[in-house]
Design a protein around this motif. Structure first.
Motif, short mmCIF file in Angstrom:
data_model
loop_
_atom_site.label_atom_id
_atom_site.label_comp_id
_atom_site.label_asym_id
_atom_site.label_seq_id
_atom_site.Cartn_x
_atom_site.Cartn_y
_atom_site.Cartn_z
N PHE A 32 5.16 6.97 5.25
CA PHE A 32 5.08 7.57 3.92
C PHE A 32 5.34 9.07 3.91
CE2 PHE A 32 3.54 3.48 2.84
CZ PHE A 32 3.81 3.33 1.50
N LEU A 59 1.59 3.79 9.00
CA LEU A 59 1.85 3.87 7.55
C LEU A 59 1.96 5.32 7.11
CD1 LEU A 59 -0.57 1.18 6.04
CD2 LEU A 59 1.92 1.10 6.10
N SER A 60 1.05 6.13 7.63
CA SER A 60 1.05 7.53 7.27
C SER A 60 2.39 8.17 7.62
CB SER A 60 -0.10 8.20 8.01
OG SER A 60 -0.11 9.56 7.74
N ARG A 93 -6.44 1.17 13.14
CA ARG A 93 -6.13 2.60 13.18
C ARG A 93 -4.66 2.89 13.50
NH1 ARG A 93 -10.92 5.67 12.97
NH2 ARG A 93 -12.71 4.31 13.14
N LEU A 139 3.12 -6.23 7.07
CA LEU A 139 2.71 -6.07 8.46
C LEU A 139 2.73 -7.42 9.16
CD1 LEU A 139 1.40 -4.39 10.76
CD2 LEU A 139 -0.81 -4.88 9.72
N ARG A 197 -2.69 2.27 10.37
CA ARG A 197 -2.87 3.35 9.39
C ARG A 197 -2.01 4.55 9.76
NH1 ARG A 197 -4.03 8.06 8.25
NH2 ARG A 197 -4.39 8.52 10.44
N GLU A 203 -11.81 -1.81 11.50
CA GLU A 203 -12.57 -0.63 11.07
C GLU A 203 -11.95 0.04 9.86
OE1 GLU A 203 -12.72 1.69 14.62
OE2 GLU A 203 -14.09 0.30 15.62
N LEU A 204 -10.72 -0.37 9.54
CA LEU A 204 -10.06 0.20 8.36
C LEU A 204 -9.57 -0.96 7.49
CD1 LEU A 204 -7.89 3.05 9.95
CD2 LEU A 204 -10.11 3.24 8.84
N PRO A 205 -9.40 -0.70 6.19
CA PRO A 205 -9.03 -1.79 5.27
C PRO A 205 -7.55 -2.18 5.37
CG PRO A 205 -9.22 0.26 4.06
CD PRO A 205 -9.63 0.56 5.46
N VAL A 206 -7.16 -2.62 6.54
CA VAL A 206 -5.77 -2.98 6.77
C VAL A 206 -5.69 -4.48 6.99
CG1 VAL A 206 -3.87 -2.74 8.41
CG2 VAL A 206 -5.20 -0.74 7.77
N LYS A 207 -4.69 -5.11 6.38
CA LYS A 207 -4.61 -6.56 6.50
C LYS A 207 -3.17 -6.97 6.79
CE LYS A 207 -5.36 -10.71 3.84
NZ LYS A 207 -5.03 -11.21 2.51
#
Lengths: 656, 178
Positions: free
Chosen positions: A576, A572-573, A566, A586, A569, A596-600
């Motif tokens: 951007f 990143l937000s 999270r 990253l 994310r 819990e989020l598609p972050v790698k």
């Protein structure tokens, strides 16, 4: 209607203080036929003095009589009821049925707070030990306001015994609240106590400026004397070793500093536990030289009196010596206070705000760490309570005594229902807060104490080491090398760290790359607020540098631990929102899984598959005090899990 | 320009079935499951996946469509597009497992934009990404949790997913300009 007490200057809001001053303005001419002259008609004030006093007691009694009330007095409580062994609780209960307001001075810190809780009528603190003396502070503030017109922006030098002087403690809190710059000039070994400084910093976001030279003469001779800046948090220990760079900075700003008042205090001989010999020669004194110094031509001199030899009689005749006026204001200000407390105007007031109060179960901590605290000598009149303070940088739970404000630190915490204990750590904060809410928290001074009460250590200990200093260094190096290999355009590279630890790691990675490529790299920082993450890009500290432009850059985003994803994310937000980078990679020191989020992450120092009930914590020497770099994992102890003797069961299974 | 076919209709269908199975497996059933398709082909895919899930478990998860064009970093066209009309999420995403479905994942920018959009819709417990074709070469630290096909193509090539609903045929092709 709740009764109002004045135990600490914090019991009055800024607005109420202004209101009292307005009342005092109307009373200052002591007009016997003014409307207020009967405002306390028929009321009785009792003054209970466990410590000798002339000015405070007489000015209170004078004030009450000028309001049409009367005073009953016991100027020597110590040899009367205290000598017979009556508890202060009983005294407060009994005397509050004789009078409508109690004015109390006591030699123990926090005693007036304790008595206020047992009295049915308003209680005014006329000085408790080394703790506070709020009515003196009201007089001091009022004097300063009268002399200078406005408090905000003034610079006041407070000199002398800042350690034991209770007037000083109440005064600095109040000055900070009203926007006055405080410069401290303490005698050797009599500096402002750490708990006072911490309270100033935590509650008023203010740090006083201590003069590095403790000798007032040196200040007079060197108009550009050295000060520490208020926006640079510091500890008292720093004063003795001011490095050259800091000196340069500070001397630049010193000439602009103008002194508006000197607040001189006497050495509180009666409170010295051991004689301080070396303090004698350098005790700040105000005399002829002060009067001749141009720099101080507009600086008034105040003193709570009585004086000994720190304030020369030569100052008496000078227009700047206003301490007798200050003493004279004692009556109208106390009149205003009494009529404020005893009339309706004071009824709607929020109680003292202690957000999280800890009351230990029987046998835990038996008294406050302050040797002079009322809880030590009057256990029957007090109910041991501590405010749990936000954790600082140390691995201790910080508590503040409800009575005397004294701060102390405990290292061991326990869970009452499971009868387990472990060392405290900031990583445990949320859990310990949970225990506190449920009444399951107990704190211990020593392991021996914990075990005597039947507590056992958590079976696997609260933490496991996952990485030591060398491993951490190697991981940063490895990450940096991979970044180096995979960077297409070195000119476009920018390293963005997520504060706080990610930012330090970002700098370490930048240093490694600089070594590798022999060139400088830009680093930036992102600050995240709250768990939902309202991130903010931190601008460069040097305003001459351009604002961060990430457009078409190769961005390396750095954080210490990735867990749910999270934070990343949100970061990143943010990135951007401002720009369209060419790429974002990253880098994290620890990947603990459970996303819990598609972050790698692209670069990982170490994978640590961890249980839900564990917390991974990275400790960096830039952040921790007296610690080496390391990574540890903590077990989360779930207080709701009632079937467990070992609350760390998930961890024990993993280990066995 | 040349076009070659990577997968034909029956392979596409089997892959969609597999995505459906994996979603159910990852979520441990259909409880609290919500599927969101990224317009336009993700929106077709998400309905097929939902139908398969209904076939497997007997329960159809709620389905929504999201339009990330306003959230993308290359916003050149966003002014022309209506911002909200194309996003239709009929249920609350709070505390749900949200599966974002799209046809192709490449740089990760679309998914990043989708994460932003979803964060404005609510606060899901978990977000998974299910993709028919992953062509690699990510520019952002974004991963696909459930992938139908991994393909390796040159940067200059373009992977096209054609679906019955919009293109009259189920087919995955690669276009190159050489």
């Amino acid at each position: 209607m709740r009764k109002r007490d004045l135990v600490s200057i914090a019991d009055l809001t800024d607005r109420e203080i202004e209101e009292i001053f307005q009342l005092a303005d109307a009373m200052v001419d002591l007009n016997p036929i003014a409307s207020h002259a009967k405002s306390c008609a028929g009321k009785i004030m009792a003054t209970l003095f466990y410590e000798p006093s002339t000015r405070t007691r007489l000015s209170f009694e004078s004030a009450m009589q000028r309001l049409g009330g009367s005073a009953i007095s016991c100027p020597d409580m110590r040899s009367s009821s205290a000598a017979k062994g009556e508890s202060i609780a009983d005294t407060a209960r009994v005397v509050s049925s004789y009078a409508d307001v109690l004015v109390i001075r006591h030699y123990w810190d926090g005693a007036v707070q304790a008595m206020a809780e047992f009295a049915d009528v308003p209680v005014v603190n006329a000085g408790d030990g080394s703790h506070e003396h709020p009515t003196q502070t009201l007089c001091d503030l009022y004097t300063l306001k009268k002399e200078k017109g406005n408090l905000k922006g003034l610079t006041v030098v407070i000199c002398g015994d800042l350690k034991h002087g209770r007037t000083v403690h109440s005064l600095v809190y109040a000055l900070a609240r009203f926007g006055v710059h405080v410069v401290t000039l303490a005698a050797n070994g009599m500096e402002l106590p750490e708990y006072v400084i911490e309270k100033l910093q935590n509650e008023h976001h203010y740090s006083p400026l201590p003069l590095v030279s403790r000798d007032l003469q040196a200040v007079v001779e060197q108009p550009d004397a050295i000060y520490l800046t208020p926006n640079r948090p510091h500890q008292l220990a720093l004063f003795t070793r001011v490095d050259e760079e800091l000196q340069d900075d500070l001397s630049k700003m010193a000439p602009g500093l103008k002194f508006d008042a000197f607040y001189v205090t006497r050495k509180q001989k009666e409170r010295l536990r051991e004689p301080v010999a070396e303090g004698e020669a350098s005790y700040p004194r105000i005399g002829d030289r002060f009067l001749k110094e141009k720099r101080f031509k507009d600086a008034v001199v105040m003193h709570p009196l009585p004086r000994v030899d720190e304030l020369s009689p030569a100052v008496d005749k000078d227009r700047r010596g206003i301490y007798f006026k200050q003493a004279a204001y004692g009556v109208p200000v106390r009149m205003a206070l009494l009529s404020f407390l005893m009339n309706d105007s004071a009824s709607s007031h929020p109680a003292k705000k202690y957000l999280t109060v800890y009351r230990g179960p029987e046998g835990a901590i038996s008294a406050c760490a302050n040797a002079n605290c009322v809880t030590r000598t009057e256990p029957t009149s007090t109910d041991l309570r501590f405010e749990v303070l936000p954790p600082g940088s140390s691995e201790t739970l910080n508590l503040r005594c409800f009575y005397c404000d004294h701060r102390f630190k405990v290292q061991l915490v326990g869970h009452v229902r499971s009868k387990r204990y472990c060392p405290y750590d900031r990583g445990l904060k949320e859990i310990v807060d949970g225990w506190l809410r449920e009444g399951d928290l107990i704190v211990f001074d020593t392991i021996k104490q914990a075990e005597e009460l039947g507590y056992e250590p958590y079976r696997t200990g609260p933490q496991r080491n996952l990485m030591d200093e060398a491993e951490l260094r190697a991981a940063v190096k490895r990450i940096s090398e991979s970044i180096g290999r995979e960077t297409e355009d070195r000119d476009s590279l920018v390293i963005v760290g997520i504060r706080t630890k990610g930012a330090f790691l970002a700098r370490r990675i930048a240093r490694e790359l600089e070594k590798q490529w022999q060139r400088r790299f830009e680093t930036r920082e992102i600050e995240m607020y709250g768990s939902g993450g309202q991130p903010e890009m931190v601008l460069p500290e040097d305003p001459k540098l351009p604002a961060p432009d990430l457009h078409d850059r190769e961005v390396i985003l750095v954080d210490d631990v990735i867990h749910t994803g999270r934070t990343v994310r949100a970061a990143l937000s943010l990135i951007f929102q401002s720009a369209r980078p060419r790429s974002v990679r990253l880098a994290v020191l620890i990947d603990r899984g459970l996303r819990e989020l598609p972050v790698k992450p692209d670069y990982v120092g170490k994978h640590i598959p961890s249980a839900d009930r564990e917390r991974v914590r990275v400790k960096l020497r830039e952040v921790e005090q007296n610690e080496r770099d390391k990574v540890v994992v903590y077990s989360i102890i779930n207080a709701d899990d009632s079937n467990q003797r070992s609350a760390l069961s998930s961890n024990s299974e993993a280990d066995s | 320009m040349t076009r070659r076919v990577l997968f034909e209709a029956d392979e596409v269908s089997r892959t969609i079935s597999r995505l459906a199975h994996e979603i159910v497996e990852k979520n441990g059933g259909t409880k609290d499951l919500t599927l969101l398709g990224i317009r336009t082909r993700g929106a077709h895919l998400v309905r097929r996946i939902a139908a398969k899930i209904e076939g497997i478990t007997g329960a159809a998860p709620p389905v929504g469509d999201i339009d990330v064009s306003a959230y993308r970093d290359d916003r050149s066209r966003s002014a022309e597009l209506s911002k909200k009309a194309a996003t239709e999420v009929p249920v609350s995403v709070d505390d749900k497992t949200v599966v974002v479905v799209d046809d192709v994942i490449y740089t990760g920018r679309t998914i990043r934009a989708a994460l932003d959009l979803i964060s404005h819709l609510g606060n899901p417990k978990r977000i998974l990404v299910a993709i028919l074709v992953d062509r690699g070469e990510r520019e952002l630290p974004i991963r696909a949790d459930i992938v139908g096909k991994n393909v390796q193509v040159a940067n200059s090539e373009r992977v096209n997913v054609r679906l019955r609903e919009s293109d009259g045929i189920d087919q995955i092709t690669v276009k190159s300009w050489r």
